[in-house]
Design a protein around this motif. Sequence first.
Motif, PDB file in Angstrom:
ATOM      1  N   LEU A 206      41.047  46.896  60.212  1.00 23.14           N
ATOM      2  CA  LEU A 206      39.911  46.819  59.484  1.00 23.14           C
ATOM      3  C   LEU A 206      40.088  45.632  58.315  1.00 23.14           C
ATOM      4  N   LEU A 207      41.246  45.781  57.628  1.00 27.78           N
ATOM      5  CA  LEU A 207      41.631  44.993  56.430  1.00 27.78           C
ATOM      6  C   LEU A 207      41.618  43.484  57.150  1.00 27.78           C
ATOM      7  N   VAL A 208      42.572  43.485  58.057  1.00 27.98           N
ATOM      8  CA  VAL A 208      42.828  42.067  58.539  1.00 27.98           C
ATOM      9  C   VAL A 208      41.745  41.465  59.154  1.00 27.98           C
ATOM     10  N   VAL A 209      40.838  42.318  59.803  1.00 26.90           N
ATOM     11  CA  VAL A 209      39.541  41.643  60.386  1.00 26.90           C
ATOM     12  C   VAL A 209      38.683  41.205  59.266  1.00 26.90           C
ATOM     13  N   TRP A 210      38.493  41.870  58.170  1.00 25.37           N
ATOM     14  CA  TRP A 210      37.560  41.635  57.196  1.00 25.37           C
ATOM     15  C   TRP A 210      37.948  40.320  56.419  1.00 25.37           C
ATOM     16  N   LEU A 211      39.482  40.110  56.197  1.00 20.40           N
ATOM     17  CA  LEU A 211      39.858  39.036  55.644  1.00 20.40           C
ATOM     18  C   LEU A 211      39.627  37.785  56.515  1.00 20.40           C
ATOM     19  N   LEU A 212      39.752  37.751  57.739  1.00 21.55           N
ATOM     20  CA  LEU A 212      39.227  36.648  58.531  1.00 21.55           C
ATOM     21  C   LEU A 212      37.942  36.416  58.417  1.00 21.55           C
ATOM     22  N   LEU A 213      36.973  37.502  58.564  1.00 24.59           N
ATOM     23  CA  LEU A 213      35.750  37.478  58.680  1.00 24.59           C
ATOM     24  C   LEU A 213      34.877  36.719  57.215  1.00 24.59           C
ATOM     25  N   PHE A 214      35.839  37.184  55.979  1.00 23.77           N
ATOM     26  CA  PHE A 214      35.446  36.784  54.620  1.00 23.77           C
ATOM     27  C   PHE A 214      35.745  35.472  54.609  1.00 23.77           C
ATOM     28  N   MET A 215      37.030  34.883  55.274  1.00 24.14           N
ATOM     29  CA  MET A 215      37.011  33.404  55.331  1.00 24.14           C
ATOM     30  C   MET A 215      36.149  32.632  55.972  1.00 24.14           C
ATOM     31  N   LEU A 216      35.276  33.115  57.090  1.00 20.58           N
ATOM     32  CA  LEU A 216      34.494  32.529  57.672  1.00 20.58           C
ATOM     33  C   LEU A 216      33.189  32.327  57.155  1.00 20.58           C
ATOM     34  N   ILE A 217      32.715  33.416  56.720  1.00 27.79           N
ATOM     35  CA  ILE A 217      31.263  33.716  55.978  1.00 27.79           C
ATOM     36  C   ILE A 217      31.219  33.016  54.641  1.00 27.79           C
ATOM     37  N   SER A 218      32.510  32.724  54.059  1.00 30.78           N
ATOM     38  CA  SER A 218      32.612  31.921  52.645  1.00 30.78           C
ATOM     39  C   SER A 218      32.871  30.587  52.790  1.00 30.78           C
ATOM     40  N   GLY A 219      32.780  30.009  53.897  1.00 30.53           N
ATOM     41  CA  GLY A 219      33.163  28.469  54.106  1.00 30.53           C
ATOM     42  C   GLY A 219      34.639  28.256  54.138  1.00 30.53           C
ATOM     43  N   PHE A 220      35.663  29.079  53.686  1.00 27.73           N
ATOM     44  CA  PHE A 220      36.909  28.650  53.430  1.00 27.73           C
ATOM     45  C   PHE A 220      37.381  27.908  54.797  1.00 27.73           C
ATOM     46  N   THR A 221      37.094  28.252  56.271  1.00 32.79           N
ATOM     47  CA  THR A 221      37.754  27.600  57.070  1.00 32.79           C
ATOM     48  C   THR A 221      37.035  26.466  57.315  1.00 32.79           C
ATOM     49  N   ASP A 222      35.879  26.019  56.703  1.00 31.91           N
ATOM     50  CA  ASP A 222      35.353  24.656  56.840  1.00 31.91           C
ATOM     51  C   ASP A 222      36.382  23.664  56.070  1.00 31.91           C
ATOM     52  N   ASN A 223      36.459  24.157  54.947  1.00 28.01           N
ATOM     53  CA  ASN A 223      37.445  23.413  54.061  1.00 28.01           C
ATOM     54  C   ASN A 223      38.931  23.048  54.634  1.00 28.01           C
ATOM     55  N   VAL A 224      39.381  24.092  55.166  1.00 26.62           N
ATOM     56  CA  VAL A 224      40.403  24.150  55.870  1.00 26.62           C
ATOM     57  C   VAL A 224      40.479  22.836  57.134  1.00 26.62           C
ATOM     58  N   GLY A 225      39.365  23.037  57.804  1.00 20.03           N
ATOM     59  CA  GLY A 225      39.057  22.022  59.035  1.00 20.03           C
ATOM     60  C   GLY A 225      38.902  20.443  58.411  1.00 20.03           C
ATOM     61  N   VAL A 226      38.049  20.414  57.238  1.00 17.21           N
ATOM     62  CA  VAL A 226      38.055  19.120  56.723  1.00 17.21           C
ATOM     63  C   VAL A 226      39.466  18.468  56.362  1.00 17.21           C
ATOM     64  N   ILE A 227      40.382  19.260  55.841  1.00 14.28           N
ATOM     65  CA  ILE A 227      41.526  18.952  55.262  1.00 14.28           C
ATOM     66  C   ILE A 227      42.624  18.560  56.405  1.00 14.28           C
ATOM     67  N   CYS A 228      42.223  19.458  57.466  1.00 16.70           N
ATOM     68  CA  CYS A 228      43.238  18.944  59.014  1.00 16.70           C
ATOM     69  C   CYS A 228      42.799  17.797  59.485  1.00 16.70           C
ATOM     70  N   ARG A 229      41.646  17.497  59.396  1.00 13.72           N
ATOM     71  CA  ARG A 229      40.859  16.436  60.042  1.00 13.72           C
ATOM     72  C   ARG A 229      41.349  15.009  59.016  1.00 13.72           C
ATOM     73  N   ARG A 230      41.427  15.137  57.749  1.00  9.43           N
ATOM     74  CA  ARG A 230      41.890  14.026  56.920  1.00  9.43           C
ATOM     75  C   ARG A 230      43.371  13.752  57.153  1.00  9.43           C
ATOM     76  N   LEU A 231      44.215  14.959  57.346  1.00 10.31           N
ATOM     77  CA  LEU A 231      45.664  14.715  57.549  1.00 10.31           C
ATOM     78  C   LEU A 231      46.162  14.151  58.779  1.00 10.31           C
ATOM     79  N   LEU A 232      45.152  14.412  59.801  1.00  7.60           N
ATOM     80  CA  LEU A 232      45.356  13.962  61.359  1.00  7.60           C
ATOM     81  C   LEU A 232      44.729  12.579  61.526  1.00  7.60           C
ATOM     82  N   TYR A 233      43.847  12.126  60.750  1.00  9.90           N
ATOM     83  CA  TYR A 233      43.255  10.891  60.848  1.00  9.90           C
ATOM     84  C   TYR A 233      43.177   9.803  59.521  1.00  9.90           C
TER      85      TYR A 233
END
Length: 233
Positions: A206-233
């Motif tokens: 439950l803890l591991v799943v919640w940490l992943l869900l928390f990153m989703l709903i808090s927008g953390f994954t969006d920021n990671v996606g932006v950083i990755c796109r800038r590094l790749l392109y």
Amino acid sequence: MSIMGPIFLLYASIAFLWLWREGIAHAPWVQEGEVLTSHRRSGRTGAGKTGLIVFLAVALCLFSLMCAAFFMRMEEPDWQLPPTPLILWTNTLSLIVSSAALQIAYSAARRGQIARTRAFLVACMLASLVFLLGQIWAWRELVSRGLCASENPANAFFFLLTGAHGLHFIGGFVALVGVTGPTLHRIESEIMTARLGLCAIYWHFLLVVWLLLFMLISGFTDNVGVICRRLLY
């Protein structure tokens, strides 16, 4: 959704390898003497552990599907994540504390440390209640701001993800209460200690799943996606 096929294949492979290692191919009913007696003694706890692992595999697939839908839907122009309630940070800390406390209680029970086991079981229960009440508070906060599920797809996913996790949490909490009561009186029981260990595994899940869900709903994954796109392109 093409990536979900390999993911499910990975889950199935891990589950099959684990079940094979646990001796699913053995036939204890044809054994005799001490071997049969040993299988009978470990039958309950072994079946419980196997059932828990199968359940966790199914739950993991369910959350994976919801996360996949989340990532696909977030590409649409009408997607707008709601502001993250500050109470979610407290809830996350509470779940970390409850998971750690339950693991310590299980380790103490295995060593026969009765007072330590009881103390950390109580701590786990209190921290779990804080998490559950905090999740309800987060829902009320969003509704009071007018951020209902029907207002935006991102809002709907917030309630869907946290609600699904909450249902799994409530089910685990009920099971934990059922195990904790007898354990407080019979900590020295091997079966009670084994059941406490199963609860600890579920709580870590439950803890591991919640940490992943928390990153989703808090927008953390969006920021990671932006950083990755800038590094790749």
